[in-house]
Design a protein around this motif. Structure first.
Motif, mmCIF file in Angstrom:
data_model
loop_
_atom_site.group_PDB
_atom_site.id
_atom_site.type_symbol
_atom_site.label_atom_id
_atom_site.label_comp_id
_atom_site.label_asym_id
_atom_site.label_seq_id
_atom_site.Cartn_x
_atom_site.Cartn_y
_atom_site.Cartn_z
ATOM 1 N N THR A 1449 0.838 -1.187 0.000
ATOM 2 C CA THR A 1449 0.000 0.000 0.000
ATOM 3 C C THR A 1449 0.873 1.237 0.000
ATOM 4 O OG1 THR A 1449 -0.111 -0.004 2.404
ATOM 5 C CG2 THR A 1449 -1.858 -1.148 1.256
ATOM 6 N N ILE A 1450 0.302 2.370 -0.391
ATOM 7 C CA ILE A 1450 1.061 3.614 -0.446
ATOM 8 C C ILE A 1450 1.490 4.038 0.950
ATOM 9 C CG2 ILE A 1450 0.878 6.055 -1.058
ATOM 10 C CD1 ILE A 1450 -0.975 5.266 -3.290
ATOM 11 N N TYR A 1451 0.522 3.918 1.871
ATOM 12 C CA TYR A 1451 0.807 4.381 3.229
ATOM 13 C C TYR A 1451 1.154 3.235 4.169
ATOM 14 C CZ TYR A 1451 -1.427 8.396 1.167
ATOM 15 O OH TYR A 1451 -1.740 9.429 0.325
ATOM 16 N N ASP A 1452 1.282 2.039 3.614
ATOM 17 C CA ASP A 1452 1.736 0.877 4.382
ATOM 18 C C ASP A 1452 0.877 0.692 5.630
ATOM 19 O OD1 ASP A 1452 4.817 -0.374 5.802
ATOM 20 O OD2 ASP A 1452 3.237 -1.371 4.674
ATOM 21 N N SER A 1453 -0.432 0.531 5.393
ATOM 22 C CA SER A 1453 -1.381 0.409 6.500
ATOM 23 C C SER A 1453 -1.117 -0.873 7.269
ATOM 24 C CB SER A 1453 -2.808 0.412 5.956
ATOM 25 O OG SER A 1453 -3.719 0.124 6.977
ATOM 26 N N GLU A 1454 -0.587 -0.758 8.452
ATOM 27 C CA GLU A 1454 -0.248 -1.931 9.250
ATOM 28 C C GLU A 1454 -1.501 -2.652 9.750
ATOM 29 O OE1 GLU A 1454 2.606 -3.297 9.654
ATOM 30 O OE2 GLU A 1454 3.697 -1.764 8.548
ATOM 31 N N THR A 1455 -2.578 -1.911 10.019
ATOM 32 C CA THR A 1455 -3.780 -2.568 10.534
ATOM 33 C C THR A 1455 -4.362 -3.516 9.502
ATOM 34 O OG1 THR A 1455 -5.099 -0.688 9.768
ATOM 35 C CG2 THR A 1455 -4.314 -0.625 12.043
ATOM 36 N N LEU A 1456 -4.418 -3.078 8.244
ATOM 37 C CA LEU A 1456 -4.934 -3.939 7.186
ATOM 38 C C LEU A 1456 -4.041 -5.160 7.001
ATOM 39 C CD1 LEU A 1456 -7.164 -4.091 4.999
ATOM 40 C CD2 LEU A 1456 -5.558 -3.014 3.438
ATOM 41 N N GLN A 1457 -2.748 -4.925 7.058
ATOM 42 C CA GLN A 1457 -1.797 -6.029 6.879
ATOM 43 C C GLN A 1457 -1.914 -7.034 8.018
ATOM 44 O OE1 GLN A 1457 2.235 -4.754 6.440
ATOM 45 N NE2 GLN A 1457 3.093 -6.698 7.096
ATOM 46 N N ALA A 1458 -2.000 -6.532 9.255
ATOM 47 C CA ALA A 1458 -2.059 -7.428 10.401
ATOM 48 C C ALA A 1458 -3.330 -8.258 10.395
ATOM 49 C CB ALA A 1458 -1.955 -6.614 11.695
ATOM 50 N N ASP A 1459 -4.410 -7.666 9.965
ATOM 51 C CA ASP A 1459 -5.679 -8.388 9.995
ATOM 52 C C ASP A 1459 -5.678 -9.562 9.037
ATOM 53 O OD1 ASP A 1459 -8.943 -7.959 8.779
ATOM 54 O OD2 ASP A 1459 -8.437 -8.760 10.755
ATOM 55 N N HIS A 1460 -5.010 -9.429 7.887
ATOM 56 C CA HIS A 1460 -5.049 -10.487 6.888
ATOM 57 C C HIS A 1460 -3.851 -11.427 6.928
ATOM 58 C CE1 HIS A 1460 -8.250 -8.037 5.149
ATOM 59 N NE2 HIS A 1460 -8.569 -9.071 4.412
ATOM 60 N N PHE A 1461 -2.714 -10.954 7.402
ATOM 61 C CA PHE A 1461 -1.497 -11.757 7.265
ATOM 62 C C PHE A 1461 -0.921 -12.213 8.602
ATOM 63 C CE2 PHE A 1461 -1.834 -9.411 3.351
ATOM 64 C CZ PHE A 1461 -1.453 -10.323 2.384
ATOM 65 N N ASN A 1462 -1.255 -11.557 9.664
ATOM 66 C CA ASN A 1462 -0.695 -11.942 10.961
ATOM 67 C C ASN A 1462 -1.815 -11.985 11.997
ATOM 68 O OD1 ASN A 1462 2.253 -11.952 10.320
ATOM 69 N ND2 ASN A 1462 1.781 -9.831 9.761
ATOM 70 N N THR A 1463 -2.686 -12.983 11.837
ATOM 71 C CA THR A 1463 -3.865 -13.105 12.688
ATOM 72 C C THR A 1463 -3.737 -14.355 13.551
ATOM 73 O OG1 THR A 1463 -5.187 -12.050 10.977
ATOM 74 C CG2 THR A 1463 -6.378 -13.217 12.684
ATOM 75 N N ARG A 1464 -4.218 -14.239 14.774
ATOM 76 C CA ARG A 1464 -4.221 -15.392 15.678
ATOM 77 C C ARG A 1464 -5.651 -15.801 15.963
ATOM 78 N NH1 ARG A 1464 0.285 -12.432 17.506
ATOM 79 N NH2 ARG A 1464 2.174 -13.718 17.682
#
Length: 1619
Positions: A1449-1464
């Motif tokens: 992403t342009i702004y490197d949204s960590e929340t979006l990334q964490a929700d899809h790629f680093n979820t427990r």
């Protein structure tokens, strides 16, 4: 408005007039049942009470006076349009069903809708679909009539004004708020049709009630836009993100090209405006809905609705059978009908028997009894002795023969009929076939075949008119047995010897003749009548009608069957009467001919139908001197029609001055099975006439007799049909179930017991027993006597004085939601709604004939002028048109979703406008809803003269119904109303809140269900080549291979001809990559980590550019190049990816570079702001001094951009370690080594297709044969021929490629064989996809190419997603893919229940390949994020070393990334594993198969994308399931897609057939979705082939389709809004 606190006291309410109290009670009922809002209730109540309220009476008096004053038109205004109207059209509506009372009821019912101000969305139709002449759409409805008396005229004028005022809010608003017809220009203003000044207050109310925010003129959705493709072919596969939906993009740039309202509705959208109107309409309750019923258990069976506790119930005692007077024994009655003929033919040879008329209505031939006897003898002798040899006669007594004679030749028919009786053969009269495929002709042929008929008798003239082949032979009619045609003209008959006499035995139970009857379903049955029944019936008719010798009888009926045969052919011979037969062709040219015949012959009896009465009324001025004083019986044979009472009254009022006596009118009721059921006896002059029954239609719908005293709008006035026939006995039984006797106030089927009825249906023993051998039973179930009764098929009751009343027919009965409705009543209501502008009136001779089916009587009759009366004769200056016309309208019911639904079909006038048609349809819906309290499911208008006809010209109802159900009716206008009709849908699911993941897990453990999880092989236990394992980066592996095996060819690229155009060995690829890396540094001045867009067609150049970027330390981004012929649609996607990826450079070819900077490209995007563009066609021979090596394997290797099926443009980051792990997993699963060769026919731009095209060969060393999918469009054989040529064992393709081969090569398997193509070498044929496996396509492909060696076990599929491009892949080892059948109903509840094959509502699912090594999956509840059991549907979560690092992403949204790629997981995972969410729903099932590890195999089944699921009625639907159902309902549906918008289900279908079939699809689509998915379709859009966008993987882009629909960019053929 009066306050509630100012309400009058109970005493004051009691003092109000009764009608006001009744209206108040009705208001209370409406409020309690939700039909009206509280505000509307108070407003109406205050209006009712205001004249009687002391507080408001004085102030309101003026306003009340103004409100009560209806502007009455002047005499000039009233009479002038009426005269014009009558002179121009010749009538106002179908007079057979005309009733002044009923018309008033319809108008009053329509006036009730004054307060609703309905804004119904009008269907959108492409101009070219149906070209009809435009008519004046602004003509007001003309309900006045100059032919009624003065009081009636005033009432009609007041009704007209009130109706116009009441419909102003509904229909004028339809004209104004909705676009005009499709023939109007797209630029026309919304308020351009009939703008009326001074209506601002009314319009303000409409705006307030309809809640339509957008009132400007929206653009015409039917206009061709520049962006829509005019080609009929689907454009090249394009990834189309809708207006820039990019995950992580700044919100300000989202959908920048589309202006939205607050609700997300495009401002300039005609489609969305109409949907808003539809939603507003649906929010208002129509009527008290039926009690919703649904059992949400494992079976989910819809129950029978509970009866309404307030419905009327029969209260009388059980009826007792009613007997007619005894059949008198007369000494001179003959022992058989043939004996009567012999007697009169011998003793009264000169007496006239039958007179036929010519086309002008003048007598042309009179058959005497002597001639009838002699010619019948000749025919009988010829049939028995002259057709065959003496030893082998063609006919013998007891055989059946067909009588085929036209309706204008009664003489030849009579001779043939009596000739058959004398020869003791059984005549079967049928109609003359006109064409080879007559409607219902096949069923007639079935009857002929079942009767064993091989001989047909006809006249010479008729034989010449039959359709012939080129050889001059009579054509073989569809379904008919082969017939020998015998001409019965006298010159072809042999005179019998003097000693030959026919055998005339006393009448017995042997068959005399067979009369055909068409059932409600369209099947034709033969009612067999015995000689005894024929004789007894003649005797009963003679006694009931008091026939005497020498009387003249005028017969206007069909002489081949029913009353026309019984009176005109049998009773006249029995009593030596003279019949004058008036055929229909004469009635067409001379409507008064039958009246003239009565006058000329001083006829005592006339046999007519209501239609004939009206024709006489139309033309009575042509001859004033006619006299009907000789008539003692005017037998109205369709007196069973409930609406015949108005016909008889009108005829009597007009012709009473011509000598017609009131007691002479004698209605009767008949049926083919029971013959004459009842007839009114000729009355005594001066005696009081029988009374009328005014019945409540609501009571009739429940089968109960209730005198109507409240609402005259829903009253039915019926007249009696006299008493039971002499010697007969009658009872009324319940029409359904056991033949239980009805109560005295209950409607039932009339049953008759006498010797005069039919004896059986020929050859149908089972149906015969249920019809001709009925033993009535009492309420206790015990039989009432042992005398068998015959079901007549008539519905009615026995009234006071044993008078018989008929209210309908079983064949016209419509059972809707437990209530009975009569098709005739619905027709009469429809015809009372100003049908003149819309419904077609036929102008053919056949249309004047009597209907051939029982249920068809309502759909065929004349359309005369308004009925004149003695007090109001026709004006002297008015000329009456001689052309007889009839409305063409049909009503039937179809079974949809556990109930019957009413369908109305009418023929539309050629000059009717779209607005007129739509307004008529909406009025009909309102009128039927108000009067009958039943909704119409579908109302269709078809072009004039296109409905199937019976042989005599009536509408063939069963054939019409069949055409409707199979989608061959071809309507030109259609209106579906499932929202108001379908009230028995299952209750919406209410999700239970508060159930946490821990509770779910404990519940699964308690139930003994395992947690749904599965894993591939463990990578740690697999040994691998050390040389490969020591390299952590793909670039290092390529360098190593360039040194170790420099000449090993990794890639071969083929063209459409199958020849190799380019190859790349390890060394060649390495050197070219070095040159590209050098250019990136020299020309691009790029640094490590910069993003580079690779814009190449599929080929080796793309691969070299990818590795050149890796060598230079740049991040490659592969992008599909734009389509040169469709830059407007494809270039914006390229531009968007370039912008979102922040690419510093574009690598491409010279051709594409010129295209990016061309003038055409400048029209689509800003070409001046492209980043640096470098073409790699001519590279300098320069190499980098040092190749880039990433510091850690977690560094970014490349970006994978793709447009998902939901229209999202997403880019994911792939690290070097993920790339290595992915290639390693694929190598292990597919056993790829340097000696292997695979064929790839995929797009190489994203996902697993890119990995197989660019990465795997370098990692594993195998050779890849590259086949660009676009080349298959030029050569369909390319892929399969390549596999055969190189003996390839493993090949990869997309669904698009598989579908192309299946459709294109389906008929060319033999050509493949001749070319020597053999696919037995294939071990695995893998379809790369990110969706549910398309099992039907895979099975079709396997079966199709099985004959050329393809093993069905070879075809399999993969599964990947954005977060992990390869989760499942079948591979070369392990068990075959498994399939299961799951219950669709459970799946909608997120439950998985396995069922057997063939179970209803079952869905076949296939495993999506085997899970790759190192991959773990778990099924998770997407809301609670807790694991679920294997009996539940959930989101697939994956843990794997080759999972993507995150979204780019342009702004490197960590929340979006964490929700899809680093979820427990929220519960149950002690290891705290990091999972990636795939966004797909699926489930895991443990199978009985053994995996490679030796354990039981866990299969993963993918059901569908979570983002695409439709949440409707609390259930989860997958679009593919609905689309599969829709695609199979009609052969012309090429493709289908569904989506939702504001809780409405929208179905888009591509029509590959004629545009004439577009409207056929609307009811079919609505039906199948309702039946199979319990959903009501809100909008049906019919478009051209290729409109539904498909991405490169062959997946539908439904969200992009939705955006195009809302932006009016589809150019639809037709858009239907289901009400």
């Amino acid at each position: 408005m009066a306050e509630r606190g100012l309400e009058p006291s109970p005493a004051a309410v009691a003092a109000l007039p009764p009608e006001v109290r009744a209206q108040l009670a009705e208001l209370e009922l409406e409020l309690s049942e939700g039909d009206i809002t509280q505000k509307g209730y108070e407003k109406k109540r205050a209006r009712l009470l205001s004249p009687y309220s002391p507080q408001t009476q004085e102030t309101d008096s003026t306003g009340q006076k103004d409100r009560n004053q209806t502007p009455a038109p002047t005499a000039a205004q009233t009479s002038a349009p009426s005269k014009y109207h009558r002179t121009r059209s010749g009538g106002a509506r179908d007079e057979r069903y005309r009733s002044d009372i009923h018309t008033e009821a319809v108008q009053a019912a329509l006036a009730k809708h004054k307060e609703q101000k309905m804004a119904l969305p009008m269907p959108t139709k492409r101009r070219s679909t149906f070209v009809q002449s435009p008519a004046d759409a602004c003509t007001p409805p003309d309900t006045s009539s100059a032919s009624e008396d003065e009081g009636s005229l005033r009432r009609q004028a007041a009704l007209s004004a009130a109706l116009q005022q009441s419909l102003q809010n509904a229909e004028s608003w339809i004209n104004r708020s909705i676009q005009g017809s499709s023939t109007s220009s797209s630029a026309s203003s919304t308020l351009s049709h009939g703008e009326v000044k001074g209506t601002s207050g009314s319009l303000a109310d409409v705006f307030a009630n309809t809640r339509i925010e957008n009132v400007s003129a929206p653009p015409d959705v039917t206009a061709t836009t520049s962006s829509s493709s005019s080609s009929s072919l689907r454009p090249a596969n394009i990834d189309l993100p809708p207006s820039g939906i990019v995950k992580g993009m700044h919100k300000g740039s989202n959908r920048s090209s589309l202006m939205d309202t607050a609700d997300g509705v495009p401002v300039n959208s005609r489609v969305s405006t109409k949907i808003q109107q539809l939603l507003s309409t649906l929010k208002r309750p129509k009527r008290p809905p039926l009690k919703e019923f649904f059992v949400d258990d494992s079976e989910e069976i819809v129950e029978v609705p509970q009866p309404d506790p307030n419905q009327p119930k029969p209260e009388g005692r059980q009826m007792t059978p009613v007997k007619g007077e005894p059949l008198g024994v007369i000494c001179n009655w003959p022992p058989a009908l043939e004996s009567a003929l012999q007697r009169w033919g011998s003793t009264q040879a000169k007496c006239p028997c039958l007179t036929g008329l010519d086309m002008s209505g003048k007598p042309v031939y009179t058959l005497t009894y002597g001639k009838l006897w002699s010619r019948s003898l000749k025919l009988a002798y010829t049939l028995l002795n002259k057709l065959g040899t003496k030893n082998e006669p063609v006919l013998k007594p007891g055989d059946r023969v067909a009588l085929v004679y036209p309706n204008n030749d009664p003489v030849m028919f009579m001779v043939a009929f009596y000739g058959c009786l004398l020869a003791e053969v059984i005549p079967v009269p049928i109609e003359v076939p006109l064409t080879r495929k007559d409607a219902g002709g096949q069923q007639i042929g079935f009857l002929l075949g079942s009767c064993g008929i091989a001989l047909a008798l006809t006249s010479e003239i008729c034989l010449k008119g039959l359709p012939k082949t080129q050889n001059g032979e009579i054509v073989q009619f569809k379904g008919w047995p082969r017939l020998k045609w015998v001409v019965t003209d006298s010159k072809y008959l042999s005179k019998p010897p003097k000693d030959w006499q026919p055998h005339i035995a006393p009448a017995g139970t042997e068959p005399a003749y067979i009369e055909y009857k068409t059932s409600k379903e369209g099947s034709v049955m033969g009612v067999t009548v015995s000689r005894l029944a024929m004789l007894s019936h003649c005797q009963a008719l003679s006694q009931a009608c008091n026939y005497s010798e020498g009387e003249a009888v005028v017969n206007v009926l069909d002489f081949k069957k029913d009353a026309g045969l019984w009176h005109g052919m049998f009773a006249n011979v029995m009593n030596k009467m003279h019949t004058i037969s008036v055929p229909y062709s004469v009635m067409k040219t001379c409507p008064l001919s039958w009246v003239q015949r009565v006058h000329a012959h001083k006829a005592k009896v006339a046999l007519v139908k209501c239609r004939d009465l009206h024709w006489a009324m139309m033309a009575h001025r042509d001859q004033r001197d006619v006299s009907l004083s000789s008539l003692r019986m005017l037998i109205v044979t369709d007196g069973a029609n409930p609406w015949s009472v108005s016909s008889c009254d009108a005829f009597l009022s007009l012709f009473q001055s011509h000598g017609l006596r009131p007691e002479a009118i004698c209605p009767c009721a008949t049926s083919a099975e029971a013959m004459t059921v009842a007839i009114r006896r000729p009355g005594v002059p001066g005696a009081p006439l029988p009374g009328r029954a005014i019945l409540s239609m609501n009571g009739l719908s429940y089968g109960v007799i209730r005198v109507n005293t409240e609402d005259k709008n829903s009253a039915l006035t019926v007249q009696d049909v006299g008493h039971v026939m002499p010697g007969g006995m009658m009872c009324i039984v319940k029409p359904d179930g056991l033949p239980q006797l009805c109560k005295t106030d209950e409607i039932g089927e009339i049953c008759v017991s006498s010797r005069t009825g039919g004896m059986m249906y020929f050859g149908l023993a089972g149906v015969t027993k249920n019809t001709f051998e009925v033993i009535p039973v009492a309420s206790s179930g015990s039989p009432v006597g042992d005398v068998p009764f015959i079901r007549s098929g008539l519905l009615g009751f026995v009234g006071p004085g044993s008078l018989v009343f008929v209210v309908g027919k079983m064949d016209g009965l419509l059972m809707v939601s437990g209530r009975r409705h009569n098709a005739d009543d619905i027709v009469a209501t429809g015809l009372a709604v100003e049908s003149i502008k819309t419904v077609y009136r036929g102008r053919h001779t056949g249309l004047l004939a009597v209907p051939q089916t029982c249920q068809a009587r309502a759909y065929l009759s004349t359309f005369p002028l308004s009925v004149p009366s003695a007090r109001n004769p026709l004006p002297p200056d008015l000329r009456v048109a001689r052309v007889l016309t009839s409305f063409r309208i049909a009503v039937f019911s179809v079974s949809v979703f556990y109930d019957e639904r009413i369908v109305v079909v009418a023929e539309q006038r050629p000059d009717a406008s779209e607005e007129d048609s739509f307004q008529w349809m909406s009025r009909v819906l309102q009128a039927i809803d108000s009067i009958h309290q039943v909704g119409v499911y579908c109302l269709a208008l078809v072009p004039a003269n296109t409905l199937p006809k019976t042989p005599l010209g009536g509408i063939h109802i069963s054939q019409t119904k069949q055409l409707f159900l199979e989608g061959s009716l071809h309507p030109c206008n259609i209106l579906m109303c499932p929202h108001t009709c379908v009230t028995n849908l299952p209750k919406p699911r209410q999700k239970q809140p508060g159930v946490g993941p821990a509770s779910v897990m404990v519940g699964n453990l308690v139930a003994g269900k395992r947690i749904a999880q599965a894993a591939g092989r463990d990578l740690g236990q697999i040994e691998e080549n050390d040389l490969v394992r020591k390299h952590q980066f793909l670039a290092e592996i390529l360098q190593w291979r360039a040194q170790a095996t420099p000449d090993h060819v990794l890639f071969m690229l083929l063209n459409a001809k199958g020849t190799t155009v380019c190859t790349a060995s390890c060394l060649q690829l390495h050197k070219r990559a070095e040159r590209i890396a050098s250019v990136l540094g020299d020309k691009g001045h790029l640094n490590a980590g910069d993003n580079v867009v690779l814009l190449y067609p599929p080929g080796i150049e793309l691969i070299a550019a990818f590795y050149g970027c890796l060598y230079a330390g740049c991040i490659p981004v592969t992008v599909r190049p734009p389509h040169a012929q469709n830059l407007t649609a494809t270039l914006p996607t390229v531009r968007m990816i370039v912008d979102v990826s922040k690419a510093a450079c574009i690598l491409t070819t010279q051709t594409l570079m010129r295209l990016l900077k061309s003038r055409e490209a400048a029209a689509a995007v800003d070409v001046k702001t492209w980043p640096t563009i470098i073409d790699t066609d001519d590279l300098p021979r320069k190499r980098l001094p040092q190749l880039y090596k990433p510091p850690t394997p977690e560094m970014l290797a490349y970006l994978d951009f793709s447009v998902s099926t939901t229209g999202m443009l997403t880019g994911v980051k792939m690290s070097h370690s993920a790339v290595n792990a992915l290639c390693r997993a694929i190598k292990l699963q597919c056993e790829l080594y340097s000696s292997r060769q695979i064929a790839i026919c995929l797009d190489p731009y994203c996902g697993l297709g890119f990995a197989l095209w660019c990465l795997c060969s370098v990692y594993s060393g195998h050779q890849s044969v590259l086949i660009p999918p676009l080349e298959l469009e030029n050569n369909l054989f390319l892929w399969l021929a390549t596999v055969n040529q190189y003996k390839i064992r493993d090949t990869f393709c997309s669904y698009s490629v598989m579908e192309l081969c299946t459709k294109g090569l389906g008929s060319q398997v033999e050509v493949l064989k001749t070319r020597g193509i053999n696919l037995s070498c294939i071990r695995t044929c893998v379809v790369v996809a990110e969706e549910r496996p398309r099992i039907t396509l895979q099975q079709s492909f396997s079966k199709l190419f099985k004959d050329i060696g393809l093993s069905p076990r070879a075809v399999s599929t993969t599964f990947g997603s954005r977060v992990n491009v390869a989760i499942c892949l079948q591979g070369t080892s392990g068990p075959d893919p498994t399939t299961v059948y799951v219950d669709l109903k459970s799946l909608r509840h997120d439950r998985v229940r396995l069922v057997e094959r063939g179970a209803p509502q079952s869905l076949l699912l296939s495993e999506s390949g085997k899970i790759l090594p190192g991959v773990k999956v778990v099924i998770v509840n997407p809301e609670t994020k807790g694991p679920v059991g294997d009996s539940h549907l959930g989101e697939i979560w994956v843990n794997s070393p080759h999972t993507a690092s995150g979204y780019y992403t342009i702004y490197d949204s960590e929340t979006l990334q964490a929700d899809h790629f680093n979820t427990r997981l929220s519960f149950g995972d002690a290891a705290q594993t990091l999972w990636a969410r795939t966004g797909y729903l699926g489930f895991v099932r443990r199978t009985e198969l053994t995996a490679a590890t030796g354990e039981r195999h866990d299969a993963l089944y993918v059901v569908g994308a979570l983002d695409e699921t439709l949440e409707l009625r609390g259930l989860r639907y997958h679009p593919i399931d609905i689309e599969t159902s829709v695609s199979r309902v009609h052969r012309s549906i090429a493709e289908c897609a569904v989506f939702t918008w504001t809780n409405l289900l929208v179905v888009v279908v591509e029509l590959c057939g004629s545009e004439q079939e577009a409207l056929d699809l609307v009811p079919l689509v609505t039906n199948v979705v309702l039946e199979e998915h319990y959903l009501i379709v809100g909008v049906v859009v019919v478009v051209d082939p290729g409109v539904i966008p498909i991405n490169s993987r062959g997946e539908k882009q439904r969200m992009h389709l939705r955006d195009s629909f809302l932006a009016d960019q589809l150019d639809p053929i037709y858009v239907a809004y289901n009400m």
